[in-house]
Design a protein around this motif. Sequence first.
Motif, PDB file in Angstrom:
ATOM      1  N   VAL A   1      -1.194  13.247  -6.081  1.00  0.00           N
ATOM      2  CA  VAL A   1      -1.113  12.148  -7.211  1.00  0.00           C
ATOM      3  C   VAL A   1      -0.653  12.878  -8.293  1.00  0.00           C
ATOM      4  O   VAL A   1       0.060  12.155  -9.105  1.00  0.00           O
ATOM      5  CB  VAL A   1      -2.700  11.814  -7.332  1.00  0.00           C
ATOM      6  CG1 VAL A   1      -3.022  10.779  -8.566  1.00  0.00           C
ATOM      7  CG2 VAL A   1      -3.340  11.216  -6.133  1.00  0.00           C
TER       8      VAL A   1
ATOM      9  N   LEU B   1       0.962  -0.816   0.023  1.00  0.00           N
ATOM     10  CA  LEU B   1      -0.103   0.028  -0.078  1.00  0.00           C
ATOM     11  C   LEU B   1       0.937   1.369  -0.277  1.00  0.00           C
ATOM     12  O   LEU B   1       1.861   1.293   0.920  1.00  0.00           O
ATOM     13  CB  LEU B   1      -0.861  -0.198   1.338  1.00  0.00           C
ATOM     14  CG  LEU B   1      -1.775  -1.137   1.165  1.00  0.00           C
ATOM     15  CD1 LEU B   1      -2.506  -1.027   2.696  1.00  0.00           C
ATOM     16  CD2 LEU B   1      -2.954  -1.219   0.138  1.00  0.00           C
ATOM     17  N   ARG B   2       0.609   2.040  -0.917  1.00  0.00           N
ATOM     18  CA  ARG B   2       1.475   3.250  -1.030  1.00  0.00           C
ATOM     19  C   ARG B   2       0.668   4.518  -0.925  1.00  0.00           C
ATOM     20  O   ARG B   2      -0.316   4.505  -1.326  1.00  0.00           O
ATOM     21  CB  ARG B   2       2.176   3.242  -2.665  1.00  0.00           C
ATOM     22  CG  ARG B   2       3.030   2.090  -2.790  1.00  0.00           C
ATOM     23  CD  ARG B   2       3.297   2.272  -4.465  1.00  0.00           C
ATOM     24  NE  ARG B   2       4.354   1.100  -4.650  1.00  0.00           N
ATOM     25  CZ  ARG B   2       4.502   0.635  -5.775  1.00  0.00           C
ATOM     26  NH1 ARG B   2       4.003   1.161  -6.840  1.00  0.00           N
ATOM     27  NH2 ARG B   2       5.458  -0.517  -5.909  1.00  0.00           N
TER      28      ARG B   2
ATOM     29  N   CYS C   1       5.847   8.857  -4.013  1.00  0.00           N
ATOM     30  CA  CYS C   1       4.918   7.930  -3.017  1.00  0.00           C
ATOM     31  C   CYS C   1       5.920   7.245  -2.079  1.00  0.00           C
ATOM     32  O   CYS C   1       7.246   7.179  -2.263  1.00  0.00           O
ATOM     33  CB  CYS C   1       4.412   6.844  -3.697  1.00  0.00           C
ATOM     34  SG  CYS C   1       5.313   5.668  -4.775  1.00  0.00           S
TER      35      CYS C   1
ATOM     36  N   PRO D   1      -6.432  -0.973  -9.451  1.00  0.00           N
ATOM     37  CA  PRO D   1      -5.898   0.469  -9.507  1.00  0.00           C
ATOM     38  C   PRO D   1      -6.872   1.518  -9.032  1.00  0.00           C
ATOM     39  O   PRO D   1      -7.900   1.423  -9.429  1.00  0.00           O
ATOM     40  CB  PRO D   1      -5.425   0.538 -11.027  1.00  0.00           C
ATOM     41  CG  PRO D   1      -5.370  -1.044 -11.472  1.00  0.00           C
ATOM     42  CD  PRO D   1      -6.495  -1.730 -10.526  1.00  0.00           C
ATOM     43  N   ARG D   2      -6.069   2.494  -8.370  1.00  0.00           N
ATOM     44  CA  ARG D   2      -7.194   3.843  -8.265  1.00  0.00           C
ATOM     45  C   ARG D   2      -6.359   4.857  -7.961  1.00  0.00           C
ATOM     46  O   ARG D   2      -5.022   4.689  -7.822  1.00  0.00           O
ATOM     47  CB  ARG D   2      -7.874   3.471  -6.828  1.00  0.00           C
ATOM     48  CG  ARG D   2      -7.139   2.835  -5.899  1.00  0.00           C
ATOM     49  CD  ARG D   2      -8.063   2.651  -4.365  1.00  0.00           C
ATOM     50  NE  ARG D   2      -9.221   1.725  -4.643  1.00  0.00           N
ATOM     51  CZ  ARG D   2      -9.235   0.691  -4.514  1.00  0.00           C
ATOM     52  NH1 ARG D   2      -8.222  -0.162  -4.620  1.00  0.00           N
ATOM     53  NH2 ARG D   2     -10.313  -0.103  -4.643  1.00  0.00           N
ATOM     54  N   SER D   3      -7.013   6.080  -8.388  1.00  0.00           N
ATOM     55  CA  SER D   3      -5.992   7.119  -8.143  1.00  0.00           C
ATOM     56  C   SER D   3      -6.430   8.107  -6.964  1.00  0.00           C
ATOM     57  O   SER D   3      -6.988   8.949  -7.161  1.00  0.00           O
ATOM     58  CB  SER D   3      -6.078   7.894  -9.427  1.00  0.00           C
ATOM     59  OG  SER D   3      -7.427   8.519  -9.583  1.00  0.00           O
ATOM     60  N   THR D   4      -5.992   7.385  -5.854  1.00  0.00           N
ATOM     61  CA  THR D   4      -6.388   8.272  -4.661  1.00  0.00           C
ATOM     62  C   THR D   4      -5.081   8.322  -3.760  1.00  0.00           C
ATOM     63  O   THR D   4      -4.036   7.850  -4.456  1.00  0.00           O
ATOM     64  CB  THR D   4      -7.415   7.439  -3.616  1.00  0.00           C
ATOM     65  OG1 THR D   4      -6.832   6.278  -3.435  1.00  0.00           O
ATOM     66  CG2 THR D   4      -8.741   7.093  -4.373  1.00  0.00           C
TER      67      THR D   4
ATOM     68  N   GLN E   1      -2.987   3.823  -2.517  1.00  0.00           N
ATOM     69  CA  GLN E   1      -2.840   3.249  -3.833  1.00  0.00           C
ATOM     70  C   GLN E   1      -2.078   1.954  -3.618  1.00  0.00           C
ATOM     71  O   GLN E   1      -1.198   1.638  -2.951  1.00  0.00           O
ATOM     72  CB  GLN E   1      -1.939   3.875  -4.803  1.00  0.00           C
ATOM     73  CG  GLN E   1      -2.894   5.237  -5.324  1.00  0.00           C
ATOM     74  CD  GLN E   1      -2.142   5.890  -6.579  1.00  0.00           C
ATOM     75  OE1 GLN E   1      -1.249   5.379  -7.076  1.00  0.00           O
ATOM     76  NE2 GLN E   1      -2.366   6.923  -6.565  1.00  0.00           N
ATOM     77  N   PRO E   2      -2.747   0.851  -3.997  1.00  0.00           N
ATOM     78  CA  PRO E   2      -2.015  -0.566  -4.046  1.00  0.00           C
ATOM     79  C   PRO E   2      -0.948  -0.605  -5.305  1.00  0.00           C
ATOM     80  O   PRO E   2      -0.944  -0.023  -6.129  1.00  0.00           O
ATOM     81  CB  PRO E   2      -3.146  -1.597  -4.543  1.00  0.00           C
ATOM     82  CG  PRO E   2      -4.128  -0.726  -5.396  1.00  0.00           C
ATOM     83  CD  PRO E   2      -3.912   0.734  -4.980  1.00  0.00           C
TER      84      PRO E   2
END
Length: 127
Positions: free
Chosen positions: A18, A12-13, A23, A96-99, A102-103
Amino acid sequence: MSGRDVFEYALLRVVPRVQRGECFNAGVVVYCRAKGFVAARTELDETKLKALDPGADVTGVRAALRAVEGVCRGGTYAGQAAGDDVGRRFRWLIAPRSTVVQPGPVHSGLTADPEAEVERLLDLLVR
């Protein structure tokens, strides 16, 4: 190698801004299908967070990391994912997500003790 099962994990980063792409690792999620196991452990380094973004919402980042741990625990902690099996919860967490949290990519290995693997990876890759 009897007694060892395949497991998967993702870091988890924390990505404070963003758009900059900077990160640092703040946790790990481990999944072992053979054991029906999924768990996350997190540890936020506030100094790193503030170095990358002095105005970062520390409380919000902590809440996002705790939410990942909650989804892994299941039950009422998992929110909408409460009824999902451990594999489905893991796949949802690594999407994947842009929060801000992020994983990373998924990696795999062999383990006899997935719970110990969570702590080993946290020590090795986060702390």
